[in-house]
Design a protein around this motif. Structure first.
Motif, PDB file in Angstrom:
ATOM      1  N   ASP A 147       0.830  -1.208   0.000  1.00 47.22           N
ATOM      2  CA  ASP A 147       0.000   0.000   0.000  1.00 47.22           C
ATOM      3  C   ASP A 147       0.863   1.256   0.000  1.00 47.22           C
ATOM      4  O   ASP A 147       0.547   2.238  -0.682  1.00 47.22           O
ATOM      5  CB  ASP A 147      -0.921   0.007   1.221  1.00 47.22           C
ATOM      6  CG  ASP A 147      -1.978  -1.085   1.138  1.00 47.22           C
ATOM      7  OD1 ASP A 147      -2.088  -1.717   0.059  1.00 47.22           O
ATOM      8  OD2 ASP A 147      -2.684  -1.312   2.129  1.00 47.22           O
ATOM      9  N   GLU A 151       0.822   4.218  -2.899  1.00 47.29           N
ATOM     10  CA  GLU A 151       0.445   5.578  -2.529  1.00 47.29           C
ATOM     11  C   GLU A 151       1.596   6.558  -2.715  1.00 47.29           C
ATOM     12  O   GLU A 151       1.370   7.762  -2.846  1.00 47.29           O
ATOM     13  CB  GLU A 151      -0.044   5.601  -1.080  1.00 47.29           C
ATOM     14  CG  GLU A 151      -1.365   4.859  -0.877  1.00 47.29           C
ATOM     15  CD  GLU A 151      -1.813   4.868   0.569  1.00 47.29           C
ATOM     16  OE1 GLU A 151      -1.333   5.742   1.328  1.00 47.29           O
ATOM     17  OE2 GLU A 151      -2.622   4.002   0.947  1.00 47.29           O
ATOM     18  N   ASP A 156      -1.950  13.649  -4.186  1.00 51.14           N
ATOM     19  CA  ASP A 156      -3.326  14.106  -4.012  1.00 51.14           C
ATOM     20  C   ASP A 156      -4.079  13.138  -3.100  1.00 51.14           C
ATOM     21  O   ASP A 156      -4.129  11.928  -3.362  1.00 51.14           O
ATOM     22  CB  ASP A 156      -4.025  14.179  -5.373  1.00 51.14           C
ATOM     23  CG  ASP A 156      -5.386  14.861  -5.267  1.00 51.14           C
ATOM     24  OD1 ASP A 156      -6.318  14.227  -4.734  1.00 51.14           O
ATOM     25  OD2 ASP A 156      -5.505  16.018  -5.713  1.00 51.14           O
ATOM     26  N   PRO A 157      -4.690  13.632  -2.011  1.00 48.58           N
ATOM     27  CA  PRO A 157      -5.367  12.730  -1.061  1.00 48.58           C
ATOM     28  C   PRO A 157      -6.565  12.014  -1.666  1.00 48.58           C
ATOM     29  O   PRO A 157      -6.889  10.899  -1.260  1.00 48.58           O
ATOM     30  CB  PRO A 157      -5.797  13.676   0.072  1.00 48.58           C
ATOM     31  CG  PRO A 157      -5.828  15.025  -0.546  1.00 48.58           C
ATOM     32  CD  PRO A 157      -4.755  15.037  -1.578  1.00 48.58           C
ATOM     33  N   ARG A 158      -7.252  12.646  -2.638  1.00 44.51           N
ATOM     34  CA  ARG A 158      -8.421  12.000  -3.243  1.00 44.51           C
ATOM     35  C   ARG A 158      -8.017  10.808  -4.104  1.00 44.51           C
ATOM     36  O   ARG A 158      -8.666   9.762  -4.094  1.00 44.51           O
ATOM     37  CB  ARG A 158      -9.205  13.023  -4.060  1.00 44.51           C
ATOM     38  CG  ARG A 158      -9.899  14.073  -3.191  1.00 44.51           C
ATOM     39  CD  ARG A 158     -10.168  15.343  -3.930  1.00 44.51           C
ATOM     40  NE  ARG A 158      -8.915  16.025  -4.301  1.00 44.51           N
ATOM     41  CZ  ARG A 158      -8.866  17.272  -4.754  1.00 44.51           C
ATOM     42  NH1 ARG A 158      -9.971  17.980  -4.889  1.00 44.51           N
ATOM     43  NH2 ARG A 158      -7.706  17.818  -5.076  1.00 44.51           N
ATOM     44  N   THR A 159      -6.915  10.952  -4.837  1.00 41.02           N
ATOM     45  CA  THR A 159      -6.419   9.830  -5.626  1.00 41.02           C
ATOM     46  C   THR A 159      -5.921   8.709  -4.721  1.00 41.02           C
ATOM     47  O   THR A 159      -6.143   7.528  -4.986  1.00 41.02           O
ATOM     48  CB  THR A 159      -5.289  10.288  -6.558  1.00 41.02           C
ATOM     49  OG1 THR A 159      -5.741  11.368  -7.378  1.00 41.02           O
ATOM     50  CG2 THR A 159      -4.822   9.151  -7.438  1.00 41.02           C
ATOM     51  N   ARG A 160      -5.285   9.094  -3.635  1.00 40.93           N
ATOM     52  CA  ARG A 160      -4.830   8.089  -2.676  1.00 40.93           C
ATOM     53  C   ARG A 160      -6.017   7.329  -2.081  1.00 40.93           C
ATOM     54  O   ARG A 160      -5.943   6.120  -1.842  1.00 40.93           O
ATOM     55  CB  ARG A 160      -4.037   8.760  -1.560  1.00 40.93           C
ATOM     56  CG  ARG A 160      -2.625   9.145  -1.946  1.00 40.93           C
ATOM     57  CD  ARG A 160      -1.853   9.596  -0.721  1.00 40.93           C
ATOM     58  NE  ARG A 160      -0.426   9.665  -0.969  1.00 40.93           N
ATOM     59  CZ  ARG A 160       0.483   9.820  -0.027  1.00 40.93           C
ATOM     60  NH1 ARG A 160       0.104   9.915   1.247  1.00 40.93           N
ATOM     61  NH2 ARG A 160       1.769   9.885  -0.327  1.00 40.93           N
ATOM     62  N   HIS A 161      -7.106   8.043  -1.856  1.00 39.87           N
ATOM     63  CA  HIS A 161      -8.305   7.396  -1.302  1.00 39.87           C
ATOM     64  C   HIS A 161      -8.851   6.343  -2.271  1.00 39.87           C
ATOM     65  O   HIS A 161      -9.241   5.238  -1.859  1.00 39.87           O
ATOM     66  CB  HIS A 161      -9.375   8.451  -1.009  1.00 39.87           C
ATOM     67  CG  HIS A 161     -10.622   7.886  -0.387  1.00 39.87           C
ATOM     68  ND1 HIS A 161     -10.629   7.276   0.839  1.00 39.87           N
ATOM     69  CD2 HIS A 161     -11.904   7.833  -0.851  1.00 39.87           C
ATOM     70  CE1 HIS A 161     -11.855   6.869   1.128  1.00 39.87           C
ATOM     71  NE2 HIS A 161     -12.644   7.192   0.108  1.00 39.87           N
ATOM     72  N   LEU A 162      -8.864   6.662  -3.565  1.00 40.22           N
ATOM     73  CA  LEU A 162      -9.314   5.687  -4.568  1.00 40.22           C
ATOM     74  C   LEU A 162      -8.408   4.458  -4.577  1.00 40.22           C
ATOM     75  O   LEU A 162      -8.879   3.317  -4.682  1.00 40.22           O
ATOM     76  CB  LEU A 162      -9.331   6.330  -5.957  1.00 40.22           C
ATOM     77  CG  LEU A 162     -10.397   7.402  -6.195  1.00 40.22           C
ATOM     78  CD1 LEU A 162     -10.220   8.028  -7.566  1.00 40.22           C
ATOM     79  CD2 LEU A 162     -11.793   6.813  -6.062  1.00 40.22           C
ATOM     80  N   GLN A 164      -6.663   3.320  -2.059  1.00 39.99           N
ATOM     81  CA  GLN A 164      -6.923   2.565  -0.835  1.00 39.99           C
ATOM     82  C   GLN A 164      -8.153   1.677  -0.975  1.00 39.99           C
ATOM     83  O   GLN A 164      -8.166   0.528  -0.516  1.00 39.99           O
ATOM     84  CB  GLN A 164      -7.092   3.524   0.343  1.00 39.99           C
ATOM     85  CG  GLN A 164      -5.809   4.219   0.756  1.00 39.99           C
ATOM     86  CD  GLN A 164      -6.053   5.335   1.757  1.00 39.99           C
ATOM     87  OE1 GLN A 164      -7.207   5.621   2.129  1.00 39.99           O
ATOM     88  NE2 GLN A 164      -4.976   5.991   2.192  1.00 39.99           N
ATOM     89  N   LEU A 165      -9.188   2.209  -1.652  1.00 42.84           N
ATOM     90  CA  LEU A 165     -10.392   1.414  -1.870  1.00 42.84           C
ATOM     91  C   LEU A 165     -10.099   0.212  -2.775  1.00 42.84           C
ATOM     92  O   LEU A 165     -10.572  -0.902  -2.512  1.00 42.84           O
ATOM     93  CB  LEU A 165     -11.493   2.275  -2.489  1.00 42.84           C
ATOM     94  CG  LEU A 165     -12.053   3.397  -1.616  1.00 42.84           C
ATOM     95  CD1 LEU A 165     -13.081   4.207  -2.393  1.00 42.84           C
ATOM     96  CD2 LEU A 165     -12.679   2.825  -0.349  1.00 42.84           C
ATOM     97  N   GLU A 166      -9.317   0.433  -3.828  1.00 44.98           N
ATOM     98  CA  GLU A 166      -8.975  -0.670  -4.733  1.00 44.98           C
ATOM     99  C   GLU A 166      -8.154  -1.727  -4.007  1.00 44.98           C
ATOM    100  O   GLU A 166      -8.387  -2.929  -4.156  1.00 44.98           O
ATOM    101  CB  GLU A 166      -8.219  -0.132  -5.946  1.00 44.98           C
ATOM    102  CG  GLU A 166      -9.110   0.647  -6.914  1.00 44.98           C
ATOM    103  CD  GLU A 166      -8.318   1.391  -7.967  1.00 44.98           C
ATOM    104  OE1 GLU A 166      -7.079   1.450  -7.842  1.00 44.98           O
ATOM    105  OE2 GLU A 166      -8.939   1.908  -8.907  1.00 44.98           O
TER     106      GLU A 166
END
Length: 325
Positions: A147, A151, A156-162, A164-166
């Motif tokens: 992970d 990352e 960008d935190p929003r891209t990192r969030h996506l 993390q979900l994947e």
């Protein structure tokens, strides 16, 4: 319900409950020949009718063209057509898979679905990296990334969030696949035919159960060509008046067996020297992009023939009988 002369006795709708269906059939006694269309949920109906002592015939969905191609199609007409086909002896039957081994087959099929879904998640992860211009990885290295490594490519935190979900979905699917693997191994302990099948090149802990349980009762296939046709490893034929056209019926048969034998052919050619030499000999006679898929398809057909003899006659696999010296 029709009588021996084809006269209609009952033609009405009944709620999808086995108790109500058996009440309708009760006045006509036990052991009635019953035609059932092979829908996605036939288990409960076929099992309930068999438990009540009726003679159940499961219809082959593709061959019931009289119903599927009718201009006027209603449930009442379909039921009457099924009854008439059964009475005349023209009812196209499908194999009623034994209820004892259905749960194991369903476990194996669900594992296949989870593996496909996980592959899509891996692909989505790689595509996201490609989209942002990160090309310093291949398929295997992307799977092995932690992970933190994934990352680290993005700020960008929003891209990192996506991401993390994947990664969370990949972990969940991997956990469920491992659980199914353990359940399948436990459920298949002591299956002599399955153990013998695992010694065929390309087969292993994952593919051998697919082939074993999707094949079912191998004696229902009269010969290796019949089994190969069911497994979709041979093309169809369209010939008329001496002229041949492109093969037809490629989608007829068992899709799970087709996938298993295709994967086994690639794996066998990669890991077994004698299979690889056989595959390479066929490659020498072909050119173009389709050469390797055709050669792999020939190997898949050979494996299907080997599996038929292993399961039908209890023989051990021998390279020289299938792939030559």
């Amino acid at each position: 319900v029709i009588d021996a002369e084809g006269k209609g006795l009952v033609n009405r709708k009944v709620p999808n409950r086995i108790e109500g269906i058996l009440r309708v059939l009760e006045p006509f006694g036990s052991g009635i020949p019953v035609a059932v269309e092979s829908t996605f949920n036939w288990y409960w109906l076929v099992d309930g009718l068999q438990d009540a002592g009726h003679e159940v015939h499961l219809g082959h969905p593709l061959k019931l063209a009289m119903i599927t191609k009718a201009k006027v199609k209603t449930d009442r007409r379909d039921a009457l057509t099924l009854a008439r086909l059964l009475r005349s002896g023209d009812f196209p039957e499908a194999f009623i898979y034994p209820r004892e081994t259905r749960p194991i087959r369903d476990l194996i099929r669900q594992r296949g679905k989870l593996v496909t879904w996980r592959a899509r998640e891996y692909s989505a992860l790689r595509l996201r990296l490609y989209r942002h211009g990160f090309l310093d990885h291949d398929r295997n290295s992307a799977k092995a990334m932690s992970d933190e490594e994934v990352e680290s490519y993005f700020s960008d935190p929003r891209t990192r969030h996506l991401l993390q979900l994947e990664r969370a979905r990949i972990r969940l699917l991997s956990s469920q696949i491992a659980g199914l693997d353990a359940a399948i191994v436990e459920a298949t302990i002591g299956e002599v035919g399955l153990e013998r099948l695992r010694r065929v090149p390309g087969m292993g802990l994952a593919l051998a159960p697919v082939v074993f349980y999707e094949s079912g009762d191998i004696s229902r296939f009269a010969s290796p060509p019949h089994y190969s046709s069911y497994a979709r490893v041979v093309a169809g034929c369209a010939e008329s008046d001496g002229s041949s056209k492109a093969p037809r019926g490629r989608k007829q048969g068992n899709a799970h067996l087709k996938s298993a034998f295709s994967q086994a052919a690639v794996h066998a050619a990669r890991c077994d020297e004698r299979v690889r030499r056989f595959r390479d000999r066929h490659l020498l006679h072909r050119r173009g992009k389709g050469a390797k898929p055709i050669a792999n398809a020939i190997v898949a057909h050979k494996l299907a023939v080997a599996v038929y003899h292993v399961l039908r006659y209890g023989k051990e696999f021998k390279h020289e009988l299938i792939f030559g010296n």
